[in-house]
Design a protein around this motif. Structure first.
Motif, short mmCIF file in Angstrom:
data_model
loop_
_atom_site.label_atom_id
_atom_site.label_comp_id
_atom_site.label_asym_id
_atom_site.label_seq_id
_atom_site.Cartn_x
_atom_site.Cartn_y
_atom_site.Cartn_z
N GLN A 29 0.83 -1.21 0.00
CA GLN A 29 0.00 0.00 0.00
C GLN A 29 0.86 1.26 0.00
OE1 GLN A 29 -2.64 -0.34 3.36
NE2 GLN A 29 -3.59 -2.21 2.58
N LEU A 30 1.92 1.25 0.81
CA LEU A 30 2.82 2.40 0.87
C LEU A 30 3.46 2.67 -0.49
CD1 LEU A 30 4.57 1.86 4.32
CD2 LEU A 30 3.12 3.80 3.69
N MET A 31 3.90 1.58 -1.16
CA MET A 31 4.52 1.74 -2.47
C MET A 31 3.52 2.31 -3.48
SD MET A 31 7.04 -1.44 -3.23
CE MET A 31 7.61 -0.61 -4.70
N VAL A 32 2.31 1.76 -3.50
CA VAL A 32 1.30 2.20 -4.45
C VAL A 32 0.91 3.65 -4.18
CG1 VAL A 32 -1.06 1.84 -5.27
CG2 VAL A 32 0.41 -0.12 -4.86
N LYS A 33 0.68 3.97 -2.89
CA LYS A 33 0.29 5.34 -2.54
C LYS A 33 1.36 6.34 -2.92
CE LYS A 33 -2.91 4.28 1.26
NZ LYS A 33 -3.15 4.38 2.72
N HIS A 34 2.62 5.98 -2.66
CA HIS A 34 3.73 6.88 -3.00
C HIS A 34 3.77 7.14 -4.50
CE1 HIS A 34 7.71 8.70 -3.12
NE2 HIS A 34 8.04 7.83 -4.04
N ASN A 35 3.64 6.08 -5.29
CA ASN A 35 3.73 6.24 -6.74
C ASN A 35 2.50 6.94 -7.31
OD1 ASN A 35 6.27 4.77 -8.05
ND2 ASN A 35 5.68 3.64 -6.22
N ILE A 36 1.33 6.72 -6.70
CA ILE A 36 0.13 7.45 -7.14
C ILE A 36 0.29 8.93 -6.81
CG2 ILE A 36 -2.30 7.88 -6.60
CD1 ILE A 36 -2.77 4.92 -6.47
N THR A 37 0.76 9.23 -5.61
CA THR A 37 0.95 10.62 -5.19
C THR A 37 1.91 11.34 -6.13
OG1 THR A 37 0.55 10.07 -2.87
CG2 THR A 37 1.69 12.14 -3.32
N MET A 38 3.00 10.67 -6.49
CA MET A 38 3.99 11.28 -7.38
C MET A 38 3.39 11.60 -8.75
SD MET A 38 6.66 11.78 -5.62
CE MET A 38 7.81 12.24 -6.91
N GLN A 39 2.53 10.72 -9.26
CA GLN A 39 1.97 10.94 -10.59
C GLN A 39 0.90 12.04 -10.58
OE1 GLN A 39 0.27 7.14 -11.74
NE2 GLN A 39 -1.77 7.72 -11.10
N GLN A 40 0.36 12.38 -9.37
CA GLN A 40 -0.67 13.40 -9.27
C GLN A 40 -0.10 14.81 -9.09
OE1 GLN A 40 -4.04 12.93 -9.68
NE2 GLN A 40 -3.37 10.89 -10.33
N LEU A 41 1.19 14.91 -8.75
CA LEU A 41 1.78 16.22 -8.53
C LEU A 41 1.80 17.03 -9.82
CD1 LEU A 41 4.83 15.36 -6.23
CD2 LEU A 41 2.63 16.35 -5.55
N VAL A 42 1.34 18.27 -9.73
CA VAL A 42 1.34 19.14 -10.91
C VAL A 42 2.77 19.49 -11.30
CG1 VAL A 42 0.63 21.37 -11.85
CG2 VAL A 42 -0.92 20.09 -10.34
N ASN A 43 3.55 19.89 -10.32
CA ASN A 43 4.96 20.23 -10.55
C ASN A 43 5.84 19.10 -10.02
OD1 ASN A 43 4.42 22.85 -11.66
ND2 ASN A 43 3.97 23.54 -9.58
N VAL A 166 -6.48 5.75 -9.92
CA VAL A 166 -5.93 4.56 -10.57
C VAL A 166 -4.46 4.83 -10.88
CG1 VAL A 166 -6.02 3.05 -12.58
CG2 VAL A 166 -8.14 3.91 -11.56
N LEU A 167 -3.61 3.88 -10.51
CA LEU A 167 -2.18 4.00 -10.77
C LEU A 167 -1.90 3.70 -12.23
CD1 LEU A 167 0.67 4.39 -9.52
CD2 LEU A 167 0.73 1.93 -9.20
N VAL A 168 -1.27 4.62 -12.92
CA VAL A 168 -0.89 4.39 -14.31
C VAL A 168 0.62 4.20 -14.38
CG1 VAL A 168 -2.81 5.73 -15.24
CG2 VAL A 168 -0.64 6.87 -14.78
N GLU A 169 1.07 3.52 -15.41
CA GLU A 169 2.50 3.26 -15.55
C GLU A 169 3.26 4.56 -15.78
OE1 GLU A 169 5.59 0.39 -18.06
OE2 GLU A 169 3.49 0.57 -18.66
N ASP A 170 4.38 4.68 -15.12
CA ASP A 170 5.24 5.85 -15.25
C ASP A 170 5.84 5.87 -16.66
OD1 ASP A 170 7.10 7.85 -15.10
OD2 ASP A 170 8.37 6.87 -13.59
N PRO A 171 5.48 6.86 -17.50
CA PRO A 171 6.03 6.90 -18.86
C PRO A 171 7.54 7.09 -18.87
CG PRO A 171 4.88 8.95 -18.34
CD PRO A 171 4.58 7.99 -17.23
N GLY A 172 8.07 7.67 -17.80
CA GLY A 172 9.51 7.88 -17.73
C GLY A 172 10.29 6.59 -17.66
N LEU A 173 9.62 5.51 -17.20
CA LEU A 173 10.30 4.21 -17.10
C LEU A 173 10.69 3.69 -18.48
CD1 LEU A 173 8.62 1.95 -14.39
CD2 LEU A 173 11.03 2.57 -14.59
N ASN A 174 9.75 3.75 -19.42
CA ASN A 174 10.05 3.28 -20.77
C ASN A 174 11.12 4.14 -21.43
OD1 ASN A 174 8.39 0.97 -21.06
ND2 ASN A 174 6.59 2.27 -21.32
N LYS A 175 11.06 5.46 -21.18
CA LYS A 175 12.07 6.35 -21.74
C LYS A 175 13.45 6.00 -21.18
CE LYS A 175 8.97 10.28 -22.53
NZ LYS A 175 8.63 11.67 -22.14
N ALA A 176 13.48 5.73 -19.86
CA ALA A 176 14.76 5.38 -19.23
C ALA A 176 15.29 4.06 -19.77
CB ALA A 176 14.58 5.31 -17.71
#
Length: 226
Positions: A29-43, A166-176
């Motif tokens: 849950q902590l991992m999912v929440k952290h990654n969801i929070t990061m994807q919701q940040l405007v900046n 809903v957690l979406v895949e980080d597009p930066g991962l594929n770029k990396a």
């Protein structure tokens, strides 16, 4: 974030099955929440991705790897790349520093768990006069993978429902991934024969797996046999 996850994974060493499952669920849950929070940040702060070379299994990849890497890529926010390098069948984990550290730990742990669970299953089958074959191992491992992935999927859905996101895949991962390996070609693993009944037994065991010892802590692998 990673310190909290360390604590949750350390708590999941509890002999109490309910306690252990709760600790694993909370870590997820902590991992999912952290990654969801990061994807919701405007900046969003610029993410830094690292490329960790890992393996050291000699010239041939461990059988377990084929079944564990899909789990890491689906539920632990990393990409994985298999590379035959200087006679060693290494692989690389790509992701943020925190996610790569957690994925590396999970790989180490699951590799041993898969091996031990199959050995115990094979011993029981031997008593019944059934031969231990490669197809048996791959069938059992496929079940372990599917059972654990279904368990993690339920935990992720629970967190998404709780947060209303809903957690979406980080597009930066594929770029990396393409940045680190610009000429790589993703290849599918060859299809292998599967015994359905053996896979089903593996699935049941996969549903009971907990990610036990804490990251960075002492891991006494003999405990897995208890």
């Amino acid at each position: 974030m990673i310190d909290k996850i360390r604590k949750m994974l350390a708590l999941s060493t509890s002999a109490n099955q309910g306690e252990a499952e709760n600790a694993l669920a909370m870590a997820q849950q902590l991992m999912v929440k952290h990654n969801i929070t990061m994807q919701q940040l405007v900046n969003q702060p610029t993410k830094e991705y690292e490329n960790l070379s890992y393996g050291g299994e000699g010239g041939k990849a461990a059988v377990e790897r084929k079944y564990i890497l899909p789990i890491l890529q689906k539920y632990f926010f990393v990409k994985a790349m298999n590379i035959q390098q200087r006679g060693n069948a290494n692989f690389f984990l790509i992701g943020t520093k925190e996610n790569v550290e957690i994925a590396k730990y999970v790989y180490d742990y699951l590799k041993v768990v898969f091996y031990v669970l199959f050995k115990l299953y094979a011993l029981e089958q031997k008593k019944n006069g059934i031969a231990n074959t490669t197809i048996y191992k791959q069938s059992f491992y496929a079940g372990l993978r599917n059972g654990l992935m279904d368990k993690l999927a339920k935990e992720r859905t629970s967190v998404e429902n709780e947060m209303g996101l809903v957690l979406v895949e980080d597009p930066g991962l594929n770029k990396a991934l393409h940045q680190f390996f610009p000429n790589s070609i993703m290849q599918k693993s060859p299809v292998v024969a599967i015994y359905g009944d053996v896979r089903n037994e593996g699935y049941k065991k996969g549903q009971t797996i907990n990610i036990n010892p804490g990251i960075g802590g002492t891991k006494d692998q003999s405990l897995l046999l208890n």
